[in-house]
Design a protein around this motif. Sequence first.
Motif, PDB file in Angstrom:
ATOM      1  N   VAL A  85       0.853  -1.180   0.000  1.00 63.47           N
ATOM      2  CA  VAL A  85       0.000   0.000   0.000  1.00 63.47           C
ATOM      3  C   VAL A  85       0.892   1.234   0.000  1.00 63.47           C
ATOM      4  N   ALA A  86       0.603   2.166  -0.907  1.00 65.82           N
ATOM      5  CA  ALA A  86       1.396   3.393  -0.971  1.00 65.82           C
ATOM      6  C   ALA A  86       1.146   4.251   0.271  1.00 65.82           C
ATOM      7  N   ARG A  87       2.023   5.220   0.462  1.00 64.16           N
ATOM      8  CA  ARG A  87       1.909   6.129   1.603  1.00 64.16           C
ATOM      9  C   ARG A  87       1.666   7.560   1.139  1.00 64.16           C
ATOM     10  N   LYS A  88       1.070   8.340   2.026  1.00 65.04           N
ATOM     11  CA  LYS A  88       0.871   9.762   1.773  1.00 65.04           C
ATOM     12  C   LYS A  88       1.186  10.522   3.060  1.00 65.04           C
ATOM     13  N   PRO A  89       1.607  11.780   2.943  1.00 64.08           N
ATOM     14  CA  PRO A  89       1.986  12.551   4.135  1.00 64.08           C
ATOM     15  C   PRO A  89       0.797  12.785   5.063  1.00 64.08           C
ATOM     16  N   ARG A  90       1.068  12.805   6.343  1.00 62.60           N
ATOM     17  CA  ARG A  90       0.076  13.210   7.339  1.00 62.60           C
ATOM     18  C   ARG A  90       0.359  14.646   7.739  1.00 62.60           C
ATOM     19  N   GLU A  91      -0.697  15.393   7.999  1.00 62.93           N
ATOM     20  CA  GLU A  91      -0.516  16.796   8.372  1.00 62.93           C
ATOM     21  C   GLU A  91      -1.282  17.109   9.640  1.00 62.93           C
ATOM     22  N   MET A  92      -0.719  18.046  10.421  1.00 63.93           N
ATOM     23  CA  MET A  92      -1.385  18.545  11.620  1.00 63.93           C
ATOM     24  C   MET A  92      -1.078  20.035  11.737  1.00 63.93           C
ATOM     25  N   ASN A  93      -2.132  20.821  11.625  1.00 56.62           N
ATOM     26  CA  ASN A  93      -1.990  22.279  11.711  1.00 56.62           C
ATOM     27  C   ASN A  93      -0.979  22.800  10.694  1.00 56.62           C
ATOM     28  N   GLY A  94      -0.995  22.185   9.507  1.00 55.11           N
ATOM     29  CA  GLY A  94      -0.092  22.627   8.457  1.00 55.11           C
ATOM     30  C   GLY A  94       1.283  22.001   8.498  1.00 55.11           C
ATOM     31  N   ASP A  95       1.606  21.273   9.559  1.00 55.93           N
ATOM     32  CA  ASP A  95       2.911  20.629   9.664  1.00 55.93           C
ATOM     33  C   ASP A  95       2.812  19.184   9.188  1.00 55.93           C
ATOM     34  N   VAL A  96       3.863  18.727   8.512  1.00 58.54           N
ATOM     35  CA  VAL A  96       3.914  17.352   8.022  1.00 58.54           C
ATOM     36  C   VAL A  96       4.388  16.436   9.139  1.00 58.54           C
ATOM     37  N   LEU A  97       3.631  15.368   9.384  1.00 64.56           N
ATOM     38  CA  LEU A  97       3.960  14.422  10.447  1.00 64.56           C
ATOM     39  C   LEU A  97       4.663  13.207   9.869  1.00 64.56           C
ATOM     40  N   ASN A  98       5.507  12.628  10.657  1.00 64.54           N
ATOM     41  CA  ASN A  98       6.185  11.380  10.296  1.00 64.54           C
ATOM     42  C   ASN A  98       5.796  10.288  11.276  1.00 64.54           C
ATOM     43  N   PRO A  99       5.699   9.021  10.806  1.00 61.33           N
ATOM     44  CA  PRO A  99       5.801   8.625   9.399  1.00 61.33           C
ATOM     45  C   PRO A  99       4.497   8.889   8.652  1.00 61.33           C
ATOM     46  N   PRO A 100       4.516   8.762   7.308  1.00 61.66           N
ATOM     47  CA  PRO A 100       3.290   8.942   6.525  1.00 61.66           C
ATOM     48  C   PRO A 100       2.265   7.857   6.854  1.00 61.66           C
ATOM     49  N   GLU A 101       1.067   7.995   6.270  1.00 66.99           N
ATOM     50  CA  GLU A 101      -0.008   7.031   6.512  1.00 66.99           C
ATOM     51  C   GLU A 101      -0.397   6.330   5.214  1.00 66.99           C
ATOM     52  N   ALA A 102      -1.233   5.329   5.317  1.00 64.47           N
ATOM     53  CA  ALA A 102      -1.686   4.583   4.146  1.00 64.47           C
ATOM     54  C   ALA A 102      -2.439   5.499   3.190  1.00 64.47           C
ATOM     55  N   ASP A 103      -2.097   5.411   1.912  1.00 66.15           N
ATOM     56  CA  ASP A 103      -2.714   6.257   0.898  1.00 66.15           C
ATOM     57  C   ASP A 103      -4.016   5.611   0.436  1.00 66.15           C
ATOM     58  N   CYS A 104      -5.036   5.740   1.265  1.00 66.03           N
ATOM     59  CA  CYS A 104      -6.363   5.173   0.977  1.00 66.03           C
ATOM     60  C   CYS A 104      -7.420   6.238   1.189  1.00 66.03           C
ATOM     61  N   ASP A 105      -8.496   6.128   0.451  1.00 70.04           N
ATOM     62  CA  ASP A 105      -9.638   7.016   0.610  1.00 70.04           C
ATOM     63  C   ASP A 105     -10.683   6.278   1.434  1.00 70.04           C
ATOM     64  N   PHE A 106     -10.763   6.618   2.724  1.00 70.33           N
ATOM     65  CA  PHE A 106     -11.675   5.925   3.635  1.00 70.33           C
ATOM     66  C   PHE A 106     -13.076   6.531   3.612  1.00 70.33           C
ATOM     67  N   GLN A 107     -13.271   7.600   2.828  1.00 67.14           N
ATOM     68  CA  GLN A 107     -14.590   8.226   2.735  1.00 67.14           C
ATOM     69  C   GLN A 107     -15.370   7.754   1.520  1.00 67.14           C
ATOM     70  N   SER A 108     -14.684   7.177   0.546  1.00 64.17           N
ATOM     71  CA  SER A 108     -15.368   6.729  -0.669  1.00 64.17           C
ATOM     72  C   SER A 108     -16.103   5.415  -0.413  1.00 64.17           C
ATOM     73  N   ASP A 109     -17.020   5.088  -1.307  1.00 68.42           N
ATOM     74  CA  ASP A 109     -17.783   3.842  -1.202  1.00 68.42           C
ATOM     75  C   ASP A 109     -17.804   3.173  -2.577  1.00 68.42           C
ATOM     76  N   PRO A 110     -17.043   2.104  -2.782  1.00 71.27           N
ATOM     77  CA  PRO A 110     -16.202   1.447  -1.776  1.00 71.27           C
ATOM     78  C   PRO A 110     -14.892   2.190  -1.547  1.00 71.27           C
ATOM     79  N   MET A 111     -14.229   1.875  -0.443  1.00 69.57           N
ATOM     80  CA  MET A 111     -12.952   2.495  -0.136  1.00 69.57           C
ATOM     81  C   MET A 111     -11.900   2.055  -1.147  1.00 69.57           C
ATOM     82  N   THR A 112     -10.973   2.958  -1.466  1.00 69.38           N
ATOM     83  CA  THR A 112      -9.946   2.667  -2.458  1.00 69.38           C
ATOM     84  C   THR A 112      -8.566   2.965  -1.884  1.00 69.38           C
ATOM     85  N   CYS A 113      -7.533   2.329  -2.498  1.00 69.56           N
ATOM     86  CA  CYS A 113      -6.146   2.543  -2.080  1.00 69.56           C
ATOM     87  C   CYS A 113      -5.257   2.623  -3.304  1.00 69.56           C
ATOM     88  N   ASN A 114      -4.101   3.256  -3.140  1.00 64.76           N
ATOM     89  CA  ASN A 114      -3.059   3.264  -4.149  1.00 64.76           C
ATOM     90  C   ASN A 114      -1.960   2.305  -3.722  1.00 64.76           C
TER      91      ASN A 114
END
Length: 340
Positions: free
Chosen positions: A154-183
């Motif tokens: 599963v690919a990764r995408k950056p996580r952000e908090m208040n504009g700052d990039v968090l490490n490590p990245p998270e799973a690059d998936c769309d958990f809001q879509s139906d059905p859910m999808t991933c890269n």
Amino acid sequence: KPIYLYYQLDGFYQNHRRYVKSRSDTQLHDPAAAVGMDKTALTKLCDPKSVNEESHLLYPCGVVAATVFTDSYHVSFAQPGSDDFQNLDVDERAETIAWVSDVEHKFTNVNPDELTGGKPNSEAYYMWLNEHFPPQICEWQGPASGEPFQKIFVARKPREMNGDVLNPPEADCDFQSDPMTCNFTTKQDSSELADRFVCEGPGWKRTQNPSGWGVENGHFIVWMRTAGLPNFRKLFGKVDRDLEKGTKVKVTIDNRYATHKHNGAKYIVLSTSSFIGGKNSFLGISYCVVGGCCIVFAIVFLFRHWSNPRKLGDVQWIQWHDGNSMFLPPGCPIRRRKAA
């Protein structure tokens, strides 16, 4: 049928006291409580696996969850006398491989994209498990497709908090879509677009994870029910069809789980069951040992009885006391109730 597919681990002490205690059941089954849990309380429950290197809370936390088995298998078969391998469907659904009570009451996902207090849940937790058990997988179609097997992540995408990039990245998936999808990607822990894998063509297919995603994944639920012995088997899936005698079975292993760290070993076990259950060598050996001990003791006591028998119904061991309709051994005093 059915045929059960197990993985077996040797030398892994899931029964160690500190190992068993390092988990948070509230975090696993109550999403609302999980997001709002106090960091100090969570650290106490899940020590030493409560936060990552960046001091972000883990979801799920604890050593039991952190050591989850992540190998996967693709099973194919060829009829007797043939080398034409076909896919063999393995039922990996959580309802099939895990306890019903665990599936229905003990494990509920926290959606990373949902908002709590105006912020996505992915800011409150580092949800590392979604990389191992994502909602969508890129499934190899087996040797019959003509495409060779390769590791897909599963690919990764950056996580952000208040504009700052968090490490490590998270799973690059769309958990809001139906059905859910991933890269997907061909390199582990990669977020580079150049490493992306399209997951199309005759050899690969995008499909929803049959065992579920996150903490509701059936393999994760099975793992969290800890074993009582250092050598154990856990159910991976079930094949609900008959195979003829002489059928060739090929198992392609996506090898991701290291056992050298604990000097252990891992195996694949195919087994069937009868009306008395599956094969259990330990139980059979135990019955033989206990039965053998009973026979030895029976012979010893029988020999003692023959060599020094005790007369049955020997009245010398009892004494009759007038006025008290009972038998008492010699020397036992009689307490008489005083007349009123």
